[in-house]
Design an enzyme around this catalytic site. Structure first.
Site: not given
Length: 267
Positions: A74, A237, A240
């Site tokens: 990601s 979060d 990330h």
């Protein structure tokens, strides 16, 4: 720093770390690790922004072209931010376009959120479709670490991917597993466990990439202290990177990517 699209799946991977009870040293310590893995299941994690461009061109018309492709997890997509300019690829493209060489960067990404090193073979095939890229930047390793994959096994898949790209005459820069000990989504001592796993993965990656002819940027060493000191380098979060975090990575990657762009053979 990445994970599969589901927070629950991340918790399952972290649950494997909890099974390493020897780290805690006691049954009670193992229970703490297991409890922290369960707590991770209830957290909300950033998801890929469907509106983010996977292909973009940055730089003035007429500047020397540079085809840059991102592979990996990601991180290669920019999960955690909402705008292209905040992603690590977008920030790298702007730095290369505005730097001394003034390149016109044709950027693309074939990264997939949640990818591990075993997924790189498919990404390499996609990256080599059509016109060959000049430089490939690979960001991988966090999911290998959180799933407690054997470092040698993960590194072997990465080395194979780098070798295939180099055989296709693509310059390769690998950002090794970042400092997972800096994440705030996971409490101690589980955070210490995945941090330890990440360091093992990064060491194995370095050896495999160099042997395959790629260039290594040790993201944990170069950027870990910044992430540990500044919570703003992580998105909401706590796992990330934020736009600021991706900027830190982009600047760490820039010297190696700029050197690779210079070394790339003209098409």
């Amino acid at each position: 720093m990445s994970e599969r699209s589901s927070g629950a799946e991340l918790a399952l991977r972290l649950g494997k770390a909890a099974a390493v009870s020897l780290v805690a040293g006691t049954i009670g310590g193992a229970a703490v690790l297991a409890g922290q893995a369960v707590a991770a299941r209830g957290r909300s994690y950033a998801q890929p922004e469907l509106g983010l461009a996977l292909r973009a061109t940055v730089g003035r018309v007429g500047a020397p072209p540079l085809r840059l492709v991102l592979l990996g997890d990601s991180s290669a997509l920019g999960v955690g931010v909402e705008r292209f300019d905040e992603t690590v690829g977008g920030q790298l493209a702007h730095l290369l376009a505005e730097g001394p060489t003034g390149r016109r960067v044709h950027l693309s990404s074939v990264g997939v959120s949640g990818s591990r090193s075993t997924d790189l073979a498919t990404q390499v095939a996609r990256a080599l479709l059509g016109e060959r890229p000049d430089v490939a930047v690979v960001l991988i390793g966090a999911n290998d670490a959180t799933s407690m994959r054997r470092p040698a096994e993960a590194a072997a898949y990465l080395g194979s991917a780098v070798r295939r790209l180099r055989e296709a005459r693509v310059e390769v820069v690998v950002g090794t597993c970042p400092d997972l000990g800096a994440v705030r989504a996971v409490a101690q001592p589980l955070r210490q466990v995945i941090g330890w796993s990440g360091r093992r993965i990064a060491r194995a990656q370095t050896t495999a990439v160099l042997e395959a002819g790629g260039t290594v940027v040790d993201l944990a060493t170069e950027t870990g202290p910044v992430f540990r000191a500044d919570a703003g380098t992580l998105c909401h979060d706590g796992f990330h990177p934020s736009g600021d975090g991706y900027r830190v990575w982009a600047h760490a990657l820039l010297p190696a990517v700029a050197a690779a762009a210079t070394a790339a053979s003209p098409h």
